[in-house]
Design an enzyme around this catalytic site. Structure first.
Site, PDB file in Angstrom:
ATOM      1  CD  GLU A  71     -14.158  -3.344  -3.849  1.00  0.00           C
ATOM      2  OE1 GLU A  71     -12.936  -3.090  -3.870  1.00  0.00           O
ATOM      3  OE2 GLU A  71     -14.688  -4.306  -4.466  1.00  0.00           O
ATOM      4  N   GLY A 102     -15.849   0.485 -11.061  1.00  0.00           N
ATOM      5  CA  GLY A 102     -14.949   1.638 -11.132  1.00  0.00           C
ATOM      6  C   GLY A 102     -14.931   2.278 -12.501  1.00  0.00           C
ATOM      7  CG  ASP A 159      -5.603  -1.458  -4.228  1.00  0.00           C
ATOM      8  OD1 ASP A 159      -5.883  -1.355  -3.016  1.00  0.00           O
ATOM      9  OD2 ASP A 159      -4.967  -2.416  -4.715  1.00  0.00           O
ATOM     10  CG  HIS A 187      -2.065  -1.014   1.043  1.00  0.00           C
ATOM     11  ND1 HIS A 187      -2.276  -2.055   1.928  1.00  0.00           N
ATOM     12  CD2 HIS A 187      -2.981  -1.178   0.055  1.00  0.00           C
ATOM     13  CE1 HIS A 187      -3.283  -2.785   1.509  1.00  0.00           C
ATOM     14  NE2 HIS A 187      -3.743  -2.288   0.374  1.00  0.00           N
ATOM     15  CG  ASP A 196      -7.197  -4.046   0.862  1.00  0.00           C
ATOM     16  OD1 ASP A 196      -6.828  -4.631  -0.172  1.00  0.00           O
ATOM     17  OD2 ASP A 196      -6.829  -2.899   1.166  1.00  0.00           O
TER      18      ASP A 196
HETATM   19  N1  SAM Z   1      -3.606  -5.736  -3.598  1.00  0.00           N
HETATM   20  C1  SAM Z   1      -4.468  -6.441  -4.525  1.00  0.00           C
HETATM   21  C2  SAM Z   1      -3.722  -6.770  -5.777  1.00  0.00           C
HETATM   22  O1  SAM Z   1      -2.647  -6.228  -6.002  1.00  0.00           O
HETATM   23  O2  SAM Z   1      -4.223  -7.618  -6.526  1.00  0.00           O
HETATM   24  C3  SAM Z   1      -5.735  -5.633  -4.775  1.00  0.00           C
HETATM   25  C4  SAM Z   1      -6.533  -5.538  -3.533  1.00  0.00           C
HETATM   26  S1  SAM Z   1      -8.165  -4.977  -3.570  1.00  0.00           S
HETATM   27  C5  SAM Z   1      -8.873  -6.179  -2.516  1.00  0.00           C
HETATM   28  C6  SAM Z   1      -8.770  -5.405  -5.174  1.00  0.00           C
HETATM   29  C7  SAM Z   1     -10.231  -4.965  -5.294  1.00  0.00           C
HETATM   30  O3  SAM Z   1     -10.580  -4.689  -6.657  1.00  0.00           O
HETATM   31  C8  SAM Z   1     -11.251  -6.042  -4.842  1.00  0.00           C
HETATM   32  O4  SAM Z   1     -11.871  -5.626  -3.656  1.00  0.00           O
HETATM   33  C9  SAM Z   1     -12.235  -6.141  -6.011  1.00  0.00           C
HETATM   34  O5  SAM Z   1     -13.566  -6.311  -5.590  1.00  0.00           O
HETATM   35  C10 SAM Z   1     -12.006  -4.802  -6.701  1.00  0.00           C
HETATM   36  N2  SAM Z   1     -12.473  -4.737  -8.093  1.00  0.00           N
HETATM   37  C11 SAM Z   1     -12.334  -5.674  -9.058  1.00  0.00           C
HETATM   38  N3  SAM Z   1     -12.922  -5.259 -10.203  1.00  0.00           N
HETATM   39  C12 SAM Z   1     -13.444  -4.008  -9.944  1.00  0.00           C
HETATM   40  C13 SAM Z   1     -14.183  -3.055 -10.717  1.00  0.00           C
HETATM   41  N4  SAM Z   1     -14.530  -3.324 -12.001  1.00  0.00           N
HETATM   42  N5  SAM Z   1     -14.556  -1.893 -10.131  1.00  0.00           N
HETATM   43  C14 SAM Z   1     -14.232  -1.634  -8.834  1.00  0.00           C
HETATM   44  N6  SAM Z   1     -13.547  -2.502  -8.029  1.00  0.00           N
HETATM   45  C15 SAM Z   1     -13.157  -3.684  -8.603  1.00  0.00           C
END
Ligand code: SAM
Length: 307
Positions: A110, A143, A160, A66, A90
């Site tokens: 998110e 997003g 992220d 992060h 997260d």
């Molecule tokens: N550190 C992680 C990595 O490097 O892979 C990322 C962590 S964070 C938990 C990733 C987040 O992206 C998830 O909570 C997932 O639900 C979100 N996500 C995936 N596709 C998305 C979208 N189209 N719009 C918004 N959020 C999305």
């Protein structure tokens, strides 16, 4: 020495490598509308979030991901007040953004509200009170749709996301980065992770090439994330700011002015080295790579299996 090699689990199967964590306790195991969600406790890594079988973040080393994701962009923007986080369920990136007292509003978009609820419950050491901070605005939704519709302009945009497959696949394309650029202020800075140049070299190269097709300044930096058991990479993109330009003196001054404390990764004397690229990365980026578009998006699976 007896011949023990033959018993090792060598195979010519793709993905014939990996790293594992012993599950000392299963804290949550469910399927949301979008992805399989697992939270385990491992004696060494603490609580760990796993989505669709991929490690996302662990209590032990979340700062190794992060801070390099968020802080270079925040430090290099002269006055980050309005910040957007795409993904980041997260809460770790949000917590890093809110360390800057200049921030008046941090909007998190998110996709999966269940990730937020599970993180609030089991990843408190990562998200802290970020979700309930009065400056935080949570939007549960896609997003890309948000970025294409919003009239707001953001000083810093943190992307992220999960790896480029499934729900995040269309947020690694030229069209998406164009929409992100449009949602940025004139001196806006974008930050994102760009996969592992070691284990997903094609994906890394495609993402950087795609960013360069939209933004004037694209800088890449590395970090080792134990939870991913590999070197990870991060990029900053902007049409006005060359993120590399910051020096340790500026960083110390900014931390003091903005009340930024609790950084475990960045120390001012360390910061400039964070932008050195390895030879392997330089040679990799000299190679041709496609631009990821809506018609022909990046496919991480093909890349990782090709190793
Ligand atoms: N550190 C992680 C990595 O490097 O892979 C990322 C962590 S964070 C938990 C990733 C987040 O992206 C998830 O909570 C997932 O639900 C979100 N996500 C995936 N596709 C998305 C979208 N189209 N719009 C918004 N959020 C999305």
């Amino acid at each position: 020495m007896e011949n023990y090699i033959s018993e090792l689990p060598f195979s010519d199967e793709p993905n014939s490598y990996g790293h594992f964590m012993k599950i000392d306790k299963i804290l949550f195991n469910g399927q949301s509308e979008y992805q399989k969600m697992l939270v385990i406790n491992n004696k060494k890594f603490g609580n760990v979030l796993i989505l669709d079988g991929f490690f996302q973040v662990s209590e032990l080393d979340e700062y190794l991901y992060h801070e390099p994701l968020v802080q270079p962009a925040m430090f290099s923007h002269p006055n980050p007040r309005n910040v957007l986080i795409i993904g980041g369920g997260d809460g770790g990136a949000l917590e890093e953004v809110l360390k800057h007292k200049t921030v008046e509003k941090a909007v998190m978009v998110e996709l999966d509200g269940d990730v937020i609820e599970v993180s609030k419950k089991y990843l408190k050491s990562i998200c802290g009170n970020a979700f309930s901070d009065r400056r935080t605005e949570i939007i549960v939704g896609d997003g890309r749709k948000f970025v294409e519709k919003t009239k707001e302009k953001f000083d810093v945009i943190i992307i992220d996301l999960t790896d480029p497959f499934g729900p995040s696949k269309m947020l690694y394309t030229k069209e998406f980065y164009r929409a992100v650029s449009k949602a940025s202020t004139s001196n806006g800075v974008v930050a994102l992770h760009t996969e592992s140049p070691l284990l997903a070299p094609k994906a890394f190269n495609v993402i950087i090439k795609t960013l360069k097709s939209v933004f004037k300044h694209v800088n890449v930096h590395l970090g080792f994330v134990n939870t991913y058991a590999t070197t990870w990479s991060f990029a900053n993109a902007s049409n006005s700011t060359d993120v590399k330009a910051l020096n340790p003196y500026d960083m110390k001054k900014i931390c003091k002015e903005r009340g930024v404390t609790g950084l475990k990764y960045y120390a001012p004397e360390f910061y400039p080295n964070a932008f050195e690229m390895t030879n392997q990365m330089k040679q990799l980026l000299e190679k041709d790579a496609k631009i990821s578009t809506d018609k022909d998006p990046l496919d991480i699976d093909a890349d990782v299996k090709a190793v």
